[in-house]
Design an enzyme around this catalytic site. Structure first.
Site, PDB file in Angstrom:
ATOM      1  N   CYS A  51     -62.749 -10.631 -21.892  1.00  0.00           N
ATOM      2  CA  CYS A  51     -62.756 -11.846 -21.085  1.00  0.00           C
ATOM      3  C   CYS A  51     -61.338 -12.699 -21.263  1.00  0.00           C
ATOM      4  O   CYS A  51     -60.364 -12.133 -22.061  1.00  0.00           O
ATOM      5  CB  CYS A  51     -63.976 -12.765 -21.538  1.00  0.00           C
ATOM      6  N   CYS A  89     -60.052 -13.716 -24.511  1.00  0.00           N
ATOM      7  CA  CYS A  89     -59.490 -12.728 -25.221  1.00  0.00           C
ATOM      8  C   CYS A  89     -57.763 -12.726 -25.428  1.00  0.00           C
ATOM      9  O   CYS A  89     -57.230 -12.247 -26.159  1.00  0.00           O
ATOM     10  CB  CYS A  89     -59.839 -11.322 -25.107  1.00  0.00           C
ATOM     11  N   ASP A 114     -25.152 -14.199   1.772  1.00  0.00           N
ATOM     12  CA  ASP A 114     -23.720 -13.629   1.625  1.00  0.00           C
ATOM     13  C   ASP A 114     -23.588 -12.669   3.042  1.00  0.00           C
ATOM     14  O   ASP A 114     -24.523 -12.015   3.662  1.00  0.00           O
ATOM     15  CB  ASP A 114     -23.430 -12.790   0.645  1.00  0.00           C
ATOM     16  N   ASP A 172     -25.048  -9.284  -2.889  1.00  0.00           N
ATOM     17  CA  ASP A 172     -25.056  -7.901  -3.159  1.00  0.00           C
ATOM     18  C   ASP A 172     -25.211  -7.827  -4.839  1.00  0.00           C
ATOM     19  O   ASP A 172     -25.207  -6.487  -5.198  1.00  0.00           O
ATOM     20  CB  ASP A 172     -23.659  -7.198  -2.872  1.00  0.00           C
ATOM     21  N   ASP A 202     -22.120 -12.113  -6.445  1.00  0.00           N
ATOM     22  CA  ASP A 202     -22.869 -13.201  -6.002  1.00  0.00           C
ATOM     23  C   ASP A 202     -23.672 -13.606  -7.244  1.00  0.00           C
ATOM     24  O   ASP A 202     -24.679 -14.167  -7.078  1.00  0.00           O
ATOM     25  CB  ASP A 202     -23.836 -12.991  -4.729  1.00  0.00           C
TER      26      ASP A 202
END
Length: 747
Positions: free
Chosen positions: A21, A24, A434, A633, A637
């Site tokens: 459950c 846990c 970009d 890319d 960036d």
């Protein structure tokens, strides 16, 4: 190892056995985090796994789990996954058998009691019959519910409570009360002289059956990761000392030469040396069209060779392959917890102790204020509260949806690296793109060739390629590629001269040849007035025009451009349709940026922005209250990707910057960004549906189980029905999450 040396931190993935459950989750995380050397531990209840970071040894982690009442196994490769599958299959069959055994006792008892076929308590026949029923029920509790009682005892020793606690208390109390009633029915209140052996047995039958069905449903959620791991073949054909040998994947070394035959999977990443073929890379990109591969092209392990045969050199093996990185990325995302999941875990951790308190309070209220037989009512209601309140569905609600969505995204060529990004992507209000490599292909290509006078286009390309064959300029490759496409052979140039920032010059068959921009032509006093309009037109189309002159006369124009990706305009239109503001931010000049923006339907453009300033642009948008995604890319960036609420790194072939963004778009298709946003919205909807169902279930069921409806309607919830409802609630949540697997891209 010296005292000053430190063991490097690692990440270990464990399969955790025994979790039943959401309560846990806290117990397992606490046990793991208390192990010396553990820096962090995150447990995923949906697939019963844990990811542990730090320097602790696997054996120490497994020991900590065992002391807490659980067990664990380190999961790494395909063989480990098969072992886990076998364990899950065995456990599934065991749960079904336990359900059958418990139901085999409980159902006949229930039917016989309903038809009034059973002897009454307190009679000689009843004493014998119910004593035998008590022993049979005890045997069933031991076999079908022993794991609950063991777990409850271990949980109690850890000063915690979980599902085992609730089930053990409920069924144990039912057996104890019923057994006492056999010999002491005379001292019980009138009307409470009843045995609940059938309730205890049927509750265990329903819970075991529910756990088995839940396990079967959960198995489907991890099908994506299993499919990815199964992509890698077990063996490969290696060329050693002139002989071709079949060896295990683990025995392949770097720089080794491998043979790939038609219909075979590529074993590891590499570069084609000899031969050609078409390769199905759909597992990597989600695109079904095969990709042509020739000498010098890169190939990815796990992709499927089609009709040709070729030799290639291994460049990445083991955990360094793209497939291994994809698998690691998917696993990381499936195990990560968005804010909503962490909140639910915290609620579940305190939920069980609260339920035990509510059950005790319910018992006291019914015993003191309830109608006769008050003790019987008190017992039934308290047991029903314990059984129905288990928070399994609550704990499954979020991680199960995350698991399914991340796996589905991977099949579509979208790698989601953490659950938080999956949750946030659906709330995006602004996307910053970009230009180069994102909106455009990122590879300069010859887009047009103009020939003047007696010159032909092929001759213009031949002369241009002859000059550029000795150049290192980035645009030279595009002209040479165009020459190869036209089957034009470059000629040897005499007196080659590269003129920085202007072009190239040389002599061919005694004739002066020049290729460059207008500045070069002006410096050489070459009249370009007749082609000025064409040059202006090409510039406005975001092309770089290069003028070819022979003996100071214009012979042609070769225009090079970074072409817009085929799906960019449609993808941007789809994002705008979703109500997302789209900007393009680029380091290129304003004229080129505006030309590209017009072509793809972007109205907001910021040009000549340096890479380090892109992050500032993203930050300023966030300060204006926008939820911002950056799409780039993944290399130059990186700062902007990190600053954004969600960073989309555009993966190109094998150069996937997986570490740069929250989401990696394989093969760089911009349409995948819109698909990721759409998938995020669907996933968040699915999580909310699951949480609503789980919360409503527990919120409504506990008061009903406690007897809230009895004063007005005389209704009490049967403990057996409570057990069935509790088990089915988890199955319902898992089944709802699995609907995401059937979702089509873009829906």
């Amino acid at each position: 190892m010296s005292a000053t040396e430190e063991t490097p931190a690692t990440s270990i993935r464990l399969s955790v056995l025994g979790m039943r459950c959401a309560g846990c989750v806290a117990a397992v995380e606490t046990a793991l985090r208390e192990v010396p050397g553990v820096a962090g531990a995150d447990v995923n209840f949906a697939d019963h796994s844990a990811v542990v970071t730090g320097t602790a040894a696997p054996e120490a982690l497994k020991q900590a789990l065992q002391e807490a009442g659980y067990d664990g196994a380190v999961m790494e490769g395909l063989d480990d996954l098969h072992v886990q599958d076998e364990q899950e299959a065995e456990r599934y069959q065991a749960l079904l058998h336990k359900a059958k055994v418990a139901g085999g006792l409980g159902v006949p008892l229930m039917v016989a009691a309903h038809l009034d076929w059973l002897p009454a308590l307190g009679t000689p026949a009843g004493s014998v019959f119910w004593s035998l029923a008590s022993l049979l029920t005890l045997a069933v509790l031991y076999y079908a519910g022993g794991h609950f009682y063991t777990g409850a005892i271990k949980s109690f020793r850890q000063r915690q409570a979980n599902m085992d606690t609730l089930i053990a208390l409920g069924t144990g109390a039912a057996w104890f009360y019923s057994t006492v009633a056999i010999d002491f029915s005379s001292i019980l209140p009138a009307g409470s002289q009843h045995a609940y052996f059938e309730a205890a047995a049927i509750i265990l039958a329903f819970i075991n059956l529910g756990s088995a069905l839940e396990m079967r449903a959960r198995g489907k959620t991890s099908s994506a990761i299993r499919q990815l791991i199964g992509l890698q073949p077990r063996t490969a054909r290696v060329v050693r000392d002139g002989q071709e040998l079949d060896v295990a994947i683990a025995d392949i070394g770097l720089e080794e030469t491998l043979r790939v035959r038609p219909g075979e999977k590529i074993a590891v990443d590499g570069v084609v040396l000899e031969g050609s073929s078409a390769v199905d890379e759909s597992m990597l990109t989600g695109e079904a069209i095969p990709v042509e591969k020739r000498a010098g092209d890169e190939v990815i392990g796990g992709t499927l060779n089609q009709t040709g045969s070729f030799l290639y050199k291994a460049t990445r093996i083991g955990r360094d392959t793209v497939l291994a990185q994809i698998i690691a990325s998917v696993r990381q995302a499936q195990a990560s917890k968005p804010a909503i999941a962490r909140l639910v875990d915290q609620v579940a951790a305190v939920f069980v102790p609260v339920v035990v308190g509510i059950s005790a309070f319910t018992f006291m209220v019914w015993w003191i204020f309830g109608p006769a037989p008050s003790l019987g009512y008190a017992f039934v209601t308290a047991m029903t509260v314990l059984v129905i309140a288990c928070p399994c569905a609550l704990g499954l609600a979020t991680p199960i949806s995350i698991m399914v969505a991340v796996g589905r995204a991977a099949q579509q060529g979208i790698l989601i690296r953490n659950g938080e990004a999956l949750q946030v992507a659906g709330n995006l209000t602004c996307v910053v793109l970009d230009k180069t490599g994102t909106v455009t292909e990122g590879k300069p290509t010859v887009v047009s060739v103009d020939a003047f006078g007696d010159w032909t286009q092929d001759q213009v390309v031949e002369l241009a390629a002859s000059l550029e064959a000795g150049s290192e300029h980035p645009l030279a490759g595009s002209i040479l590629a165009e020459a190869a496409r036209r089957n034009v052979q470059p000629q040897a140039i005499d007196g080659f001269l590269a003129i920085s920032g202007r072009g190239v010059a040389g002599w061919l068959d005694g004739r002066a040849v020049r290729l460059g921009n207008q500045t070069l032509m002006q410096e050489d006093h070459i009249d370009c007035a007749a082609i000025a309009g064409r040059l202006q037109e090409l510039s406005e189309q975001a092309c770089t025009p290069m003028v070819l002159a022979v003996d100071r006369q214009v012979a042609g124009i070769v225009a090079v451009a970074d072409p817009v990706k085929k799906d960019s305009a449609a993808a941007i239109a789809e994002m705008q349709r979703m109500g997302i503001r789209v900007l393009m931010v680029t380091g290129d000049n304003a004229a080129t940026a505006q030309a590209i923006a017009r072509r793809v339907g972007i109205s907001e453009v910021r040009a000549q922005v340096l890479p380090q300033h892109k992050a500032e642009t993203v930050k300023s948008l966030q300060q204006n209250g926008l939820v911002v995604a950056m799409v780039g890319d993944g290399i130059n960036d990186a700062p902007a990707l990190a600053q954004a609420d969600v960073g989309f790194a555009m993966g190109a072939g094998t150069d996937i910057a997986i570490e740069s963004g929250d989401v990696v778009i394989m093969r760089g298709s911009l349409s995948k960004v819109a698909e990721a946003v759409s998938l995020s919205k669907a996933t968040v909807r699915n999580i909310k549906q699951n949480l609503f169902g789980a919360f409503i279930y527990n919120t409504l069921s506990i008061p009903v189980a406690a007897g809230l409806l009895y004063p007005a309607f005389g209704l009490l919830l049967n403990p057996m029905i409570a057990g069935a409802a509790m088990a089915m609630s988890s199955v319902t949540v898992v089944s709802n999450a699995n609907r995401l697997r059937l979702r089509r891209a873009g829906e």
